[in-house]
Structure formats: structure tokens, C-alpha cells
Motif scaffolding. Structure first.
Motif, PDB file in Angstrom:
ATOM      1  N   PHE A 157       0.851  -1.191   0.000  1.00 32.76           N
ATOM      2  CA  PHE A 157       0.000   0.000   0.000  1.00 32.76           C
ATOM      3  C   PHE A 157       0.891   1.247   0.000  1.00 32.76           C
ATOM      4  CE2 PHE A 157      -2.448  -3.366   1.895  1.00 32.76           C
ATOM      5  CZ  PHE A 157      -3.767  -3.147   1.512  1.00 32.76           C
ATOM      6  N   TRP A 158       0.346   2.374  -0.477  1.00 28.39           N
ATOM      7  CA  TRP A 158       1.034   3.666  -0.420  1.00 28.39           C
ATOM      8  C   TRP A 158       0.150   4.658   0.327  1.00 28.39           C
ATOM      9  CZ3 TRP A 158       1.545   0.321  -4.420  1.00 28.39           C
ATOM     10  CH2 TRP A 158       2.817   0.110  -4.965  1.00 28.39           C
ATOM     11  N   SER A 159       0.608   5.158   1.481  1.00 26.00           N
ATOM     12  CA  SER A 159      -0.229   6.067   2.259  1.00 26.00           C
ATOM     13  C   SER A 159      -0.018   7.533   1.901  1.00 26.00           C
ATOM     14  CB  SER A 159       0.020   5.869   3.763  1.00 26.00           C
ATOM     15  OG  SER A 159       1.309   6.325   4.119  1.00 26.00           O
ATOM     16  N   ASP A 160       1.178   7.902   1.436  1.00 25.10           N
ATOM     17  CA  ASP A 160       1.429   9.292   1.050  1.00 25.10           C
ATOM     18  C   ASP A 160       2.453   9.325  -0.067  1.00 25.10           C
ATOM     19  OD1 ASP A 160       3.769   8.704   2.463  1.00 25.10           O
ATOM     20  OD2 ASP A 160       3.780  10.574   3.618  1.00 25.10           O
ATOM     21  N   GLY A 161       3.073  10.492  -0.282  1.00 26.16           N
ATOM     22  CA  GLY A 161       3.994  10.641  -1.390  1.00 26.16           C
ATOM     23  C   GLY A 161       5.436  10.775  -0.960  1.00 26.16           C
ATOM     24  N   SER A 162       6.115  11.775  -1.506  1.00 26.47           N
ATOM     25  CA  SER A 162       7.554  11.961  -1.346  1.00 26.47           C
ATOM     26  C   SER A 162       7.840  13.216  -0.537  1.00 26.47           C
ATOM     27  CB  SER A 162       8.212  12.079  -2.727  1.00 26.47           C
ATOM     28  OG  SER A 162       9.486  12.664  -2.654  1.00 26.47           O
ATOM     29  N   TYR A 179      -5.248   8.326   0.952  1.00 28.04           N
ATOM     30  CA  TYR A 179      -6.551   7.810   1.346  1.00 28.04           C
ATOM     31  C   TYR A 179      -6.768   8.106   2.822  1.00 28.04           C
ATOM     32  CZ  TYR A 179      -3.145   3.897   1.302  1.00 28.04           C
ATOM     33  OH  TYR A 179      -2.013   3.131   1.359  1.00 28.04           O
ATOM     34  N   THR A 180      -7.991   8.024   3.251  1.00 28.35           N
ATOM     35  CA  THR A 180      -8.282   8.257   4.655  1.00 28.35           C
ATOM     36  C   THR A 180      -7.812   7.065   5.480  1.00 28.35           C
ATOM     37  OG1 THR A 180     -10.459   7.203   4.632  1.00 28.35           O
ATOM     38  CG2 THR A 180     -10.355   9.548   3.991  1.00 28.35           C
TER      39      THR A 180
END
Length: 579
Positions: free
Chosen positions: A333-338, A361-362
């Protein structure tokens, strides 16, 4: 990159699949059941260790990274470790045909394992290289792009990768600047983090994106006073451009991955773990099966992307699917970016900004996805760079594990970059471990400290010593192609924490010992990747996956560990690389 659980996410996920799957011409929308043959794996035969050794290694320091620690000799039979111990003990396993190999003072260790890389990024090798490691300034990058455009036919796409405004000085990359160097060609330039890209007027025209085009779900086109600037954020915004770009064929894609694996072996790796099988669509499995069928010099394992869960279930894939050379272990999963792109989700604003990044995503959406993967028995790896993203990820994991506890789940947080002590405590309570992109300290440490996060938050970056103090098992990785696959550099970065720009040390309290760093690229990396039953240490019954270094890493000056050289790499008792 992000993976989400709402209608807007669907557009993002399809864009991400087509971003890579489209480029390799694999038809990302194709259903696997009819189009993608999977290798029929069978359980490997039990090793026959009742006989003489095929090879015995001695004559140099041998570090098993197992219970025996340092030994004098290692015996290998049928690709497995037969025995370790004193030279006299191990020589008892010799026979008439045994090859005795004198290390001549060189050091023998378990082969290195990179626990987080992306094979799909091998395809970027064909793009114009404008990374900060090859290109000093943004002006130089524009010059390279202009040269490529001059060499191309009018109308042909010019594609470049690796540009990084956080490290490369100069004026911002804009549509106008790209038009000035490539007036007759559409251009697409991808930042090293994969979350931001740029195009020129012809590129936007080819993609059908105008000033009036609304932002796609989970994506954005940067504008000033309603006019496109040339900059875009996240894969859904890139999708219309990718659809128009040329697509290399599958054979070439296979060759690029094989070259990547060969380079990894030269760097001392015997194991790689892909942190996103499926970013190119379900056909990733077909491509990787083809690569592995050609007997590359590494052992492979990986996480499947969470956006394709329905497809993985339909295929009947289950935890541990595969064999000892290619094993599927978890869901990503990816919760945020860079953080360097300032899209990682922070508790506080970025320096000089009123923004703190955003979640993909929430927490509730993330929890639903984790719960499904967890209930199916998969290990879970979750990308989280910002401290607020780590908070969200920990909360979701806590709720899932409270409802449905499972022994030895080995869930991981990937990168886990800006990490506070109380979060380390929570990780320990949940039996969740971090894998650190330690090159952040070396390549971006000064930028984080001075321009992006400030000294206080930058000091929290990749806190290896604190994590170990908190009783966590850690690993070190490249996140290829964000950084190159070089385990000896990871070790140096964790031991010395020197920053590339100026050589200062970023928070010396977080420096760890060479032995601790070695564990993070051998046995502890193997444990995180669920291959510690077969690799990661030199113990009887495990595969003879080994690296030979020119000197003993545990006796040299730690400040000079970066000077170590890989002399040989052995996979399953066979030499696969020699300097």
C-alpha cells in the motif's frame, strides 16, 4: 504513488497501471486468467546434506551473521551450507572431489539483500538521464533534453527521468522552458520520486490537456492564474501523456530487468525484494517469470500491489506462492507521497510553505485495505514517508491487529522516514518493523535540513540507532530507481550518516555499528522479506548465497566502509560474479 479505496482512487489506480503497463506494451487491462501464464511452482527437494562437501571456503574472515558469528571455514554441498566452524571441523566434510577455496584474506559473508526496490523502474534506463547524480543543474538538464530533441525526428516524444529540483539548482522547470529547448517535439520529464512530472506545449496538446481541463481524481495540473505551468502531480495527471508515448516491447523489458539483476549481483546482492509487483499490471508476473526462468544471479521475492487484489485472488495467489527463487510474500500500500517533492504527509507544514502534503486515502480506507490483505494471510508493506502518514498507518494497523491478531505477521512500514520515538514504541508494541531508504540521509539530508523540513525534523530521518534501541528489526534499501542498488553504500550511510553536500553528519546520535548495518542488509532484511528460512545468514541447511569482500568490514575503520569492494557473489553455491 498512491493506492486508495474510493471511486476517485479507481482512476488513479488505472492510471498507475497504465503508466507502466502501457509503456511496456503489456496491456494493463488484460485479465490474467486468459492472458498471463504463471509458472507452475513446486516445492524444492529437501537438501541432501549427507555426503562430502562440493566446496570448502577458508583462509579469510567468515561472518555467518548467524548464532556462530565469526568462523574459520564454511562447507557447501548441493548449493546449501553443509557446515560452519573451525577449519579442522569443516575439513572433516571434505572428500576426494571437494574443491577447497582459499579466500586469501578476503572476507566471506551472507549475500546482501535489498528489501525494497522496483523492477518496473528498469525500463527508465532507456530515458534521457537527468538525475542529480549525473546532471548538476536544472539548466544542464534542459540542455540534455534539448540535445535529445535535436537528435529526434520532429513529432517524436522525448522522455527524460530523474530530475530533482530539491537537489539541482536553477529556475523551475516550466512549459515555456521546455518549449525553448524542444519546440518540435512533445516532452515528458519524470522527477526521481515518481510523483511529479513536466511537459511542454506539444506534450500537453498530444495529451489533450488544456487550461480548461479539470484535475483528475488524485492528480493535479499546476496552474498560475488559470494557465497551465507545465508541472503535474501524481499518476492520474500523467496518464493522458503516457497513453501517447512510445511503448517498448516485452522482450526489451525483460532484457532491461536482467541487466538490473546483473548489476545488483555486481554490487554484492544475492537477493532482491520488489515492493510493487503489479505497478505494470498483472502481466508483471509474466515478465518476472520470464526473467527468473533465465536463471539470473539473484533470488527474488516481492509484494503484490494492493490495487489488483481482486485479480490476485482470482488467480488463486496465496502467501508464499512461488518457489525458493521467486516467492510472493505480501501486499503493498502507499499512504502518502515523497518528502523531497513535498507530497509526504507531515504533522507540520513544510518550510516556507502553508502545506504539509496529503494522504492518498483516509485512515478508514487504508484500514479496510489492510484488513482484507491481513485476513487473507498476507504480510503487508505500507509506504509512509511523513510523520503524519506514519501516524495514520500505525492507527490503521493497530485497529486491524486488535480485531484480528496474528502471530508473526511481519507487517512493515516502508521508508518510515520522519520517525518519532513514540512511533518507535508503537511499532514495537505492534510487532511492525521499518525499512529505511537510508540514501535519503546521504543524498537529501542537507536539503531536508536546510530547505524542506528544518533541522529538528531532519534529525528524525531514518533513526536507525533509536529504532534498534526500541528493539525493532530494521532493514536498509534503495527504493530503486530513487537510489541505486548499492548495499555497501547503505551500510556506510547508516554507519556514518554523512551528507553528500558538504560531508556533514546528520544527527550523529543515530549512527549505528557496521555489524548492525550488515544485519540490516542480510539476516534482518531476509526476515522482513520472509526468506530468512533459506537465506540471510550462513547456517547449515540454508542456501549458500554469499558475497566476498576485499577486506573484513568488521575490522576496518568504520569511516572507510564505503571503500570496501565486492570481489565475488555466489548464489546457491555457484559463483555468479567475479571482479
Amino acid at each position: 504513488m498512491c493506492i486508495v479505496c474510493n471511486p476517485g482512487a479507481a482512476a488513479f489506480l488505472q492510471a498507475r497501471r497504465e503508466f507502466l503497463g502501457g509503456m511496456v506494451g503489456l496491456g494493463a487491462a488484460t485479465l490474467v486468467g486468459a492472458a498471463v501464464p504463471l509458472t507452475a511452482f513446486s516445492a524444492p527437494p529437501a537438501p541432501n546434506l549427507a555426503g562430502p562437501a562440493d566446496r570448502i571456503f577458508h583462509g579469510g574472515p567468515i561472518h555467518t551473521l548467524g548464532p556462530k558469528g565469526k568462523v574459520q571455514a564454511v562447507a557447501v554441498r548441493q548449493g546449501r551450507i553443509l557446515a560452519t566452524g573451525s577449519r579442522e571441523e569443516v575439513m572433516l566434510h571434505g572428500g576426494r572431489q571437494t574443491e577447497v577455496i582459499d579466500l586469501r584474506g578476503r572476507a566471506l559473508l551472507p549475500g546482501f539483500i535489498d528489501p525494497h526496490m522496483h523492477s518496473a523502474m528498469a525500463m527508465l534506463a532507456d530515458w534521457v538521464d537527468v538525475t542529480p547524480f549525473s546532471t548538476g543543474t536544472l539548466a544542464e538538464a534542459l540542455s540534455k533534453i534539448g540535445a535529445a530533441a535535436s537528435a529526434a525526428k520532429p513529432g517524436d516524444w522525448v522522455v527524460a527521468q530523474g530530475i530533482d529540483p530539491s537537489l539541482m539548482p536553477g529556475d523551475p522547470i516550466t512549459m515555456k522552458a521546455l518549449d525553448a529547448v524542444a519546440a518540435d517535439n512533445p516532452v515528458f520529464v519524470l522527477e526521481s520520486n515518481g510523483h511529479v512530472a513536466y511537459s511542454n506545449s506539444k506534450g500537453f496538446a498530444a495529451a489533450g490537456v488544456t487550461d480548461a481541463t479539470p484535475n483528475p481524481d488524485q492528480g493535479r495540473y499546476d496552474r498560475e492564474n488559470g494557465t497551465l505551468t507545465g508541472r503535474m502531480q501524481e499518476s492520474p495527471a500523467m496518464k493522458p501523456f503516457i497513453e501517447q508515448m512510445p511503448k517498448p516491447n516485452e522482450d526489451h523489458y525483460v532484457a532491461l530487468i536482467e541487466r538490473l539483476f546483473s548489476d545488483a549481483a555486481k554490487a554484492g546482492c544475492t537477493g532482491l525484494h520488489d515492493a510493487g509487483i503489479g505497478t505494470g499490471g498483472v502481466n508483471d508476473l509474466k515478465v518476472l517469470n520470464r526473467v527468473m526462468a533465465n536463471n539470473p544471479p539473484i533470488r527474488y521475492s516481492g509484494f503484490l500491489t494492493s490495487d489488483l487484489m481482486d485479480d490476485w485472488v482470482e488467480l488463486g495467489l496465496k502467501p508464499g506462492h512461488g518457489d525458493d527463487r521467486f516467492r510472493l510474500t505480501g501486499i503493498k500500500f502507499w499512504s502518502d507521497g515523497s518528502n523531497q517533492a513535498q507530497t509526504g504527509y507531515q504533522r507540520e507544514n513544510y518550510l516556507g510553505s502553508d502545506k504539509r502534503g496529503s494522504l492518498n486515502y483516509t485512515e478508514a480506507q487504508l484500514e479496510v485495505g489492510i484488513q482484507r490483505a491481513h485476513d487473507l494471510g498476507w504480510q503487508v508493506g505500507i509506504h509512509a514517508n511523513g510523520d503524519a502518514a506514519i501516524d495514520t498507518t500505525l492507527n490503521a494497523l493497530k485497529n486491524v491487529l486488535a480485531r484480528t491478531p496474528r502471530a508473526d505477521h511481519r507487517h512493515r512500514i516502508e521508508h518510515c522516514s520522519v520517525l518519532h520515538w513514540e512511533q518507535i514504541t508503537q511499532l514495537a508494541d505492534l510487532n511492525v518493523s521499518p525499512s529505511f531508504l537510508i540514501g535519503h540521509v546521504y543524498y537529501w539530508g542537507k536539503a531536508f535540513r536546510d530547505n524542506i523540513l528544518g533541522p529538528k525534523r531532519a534529525a528524525l530521518y531514518d533513526p536507525c540507532a533509536s529504532a534498534l534501541k526500541g528493539k525493532l528489526r530494521i532493514s536498509l534499501h534503495s527504493d530503486f530507481n530513487v537510489t541505486t542498488i548499492e548495499p555497501l553504500r547503505y551500510i556506510d550511510n547508516a554507519v556514518n550518516r554523512r551528507m553528500r553536500d558538504g560531508g556533514e553528519v546528520l544527527n550523529p546520535d543515530e549512527c549505528i555499528s557496521v555489524e548492525q548495518a550488515l544485519r540490516a542488509v542480510t539476516i534482518d532484511a531476509a526476515w522482513q522479506c520472509r526468506v530468512d528460512d533459506i537465506a540471510g545468514s550462513l547456517e547449515p541447511g540454508k542456501y549458500a548465497d554469499m558475497v566476498v569482500l576485499d577486506r573484513d568490514p568488521l575490522t576496518i575503520d568504520p569511516a572507510k566502509v564505503i571503500e570496501l569492494k565486492v570481489m565475488e557473489t555466489w548464489l546457491q553455491g555457484e559463483r555468479r560474479y567475479a571482479a
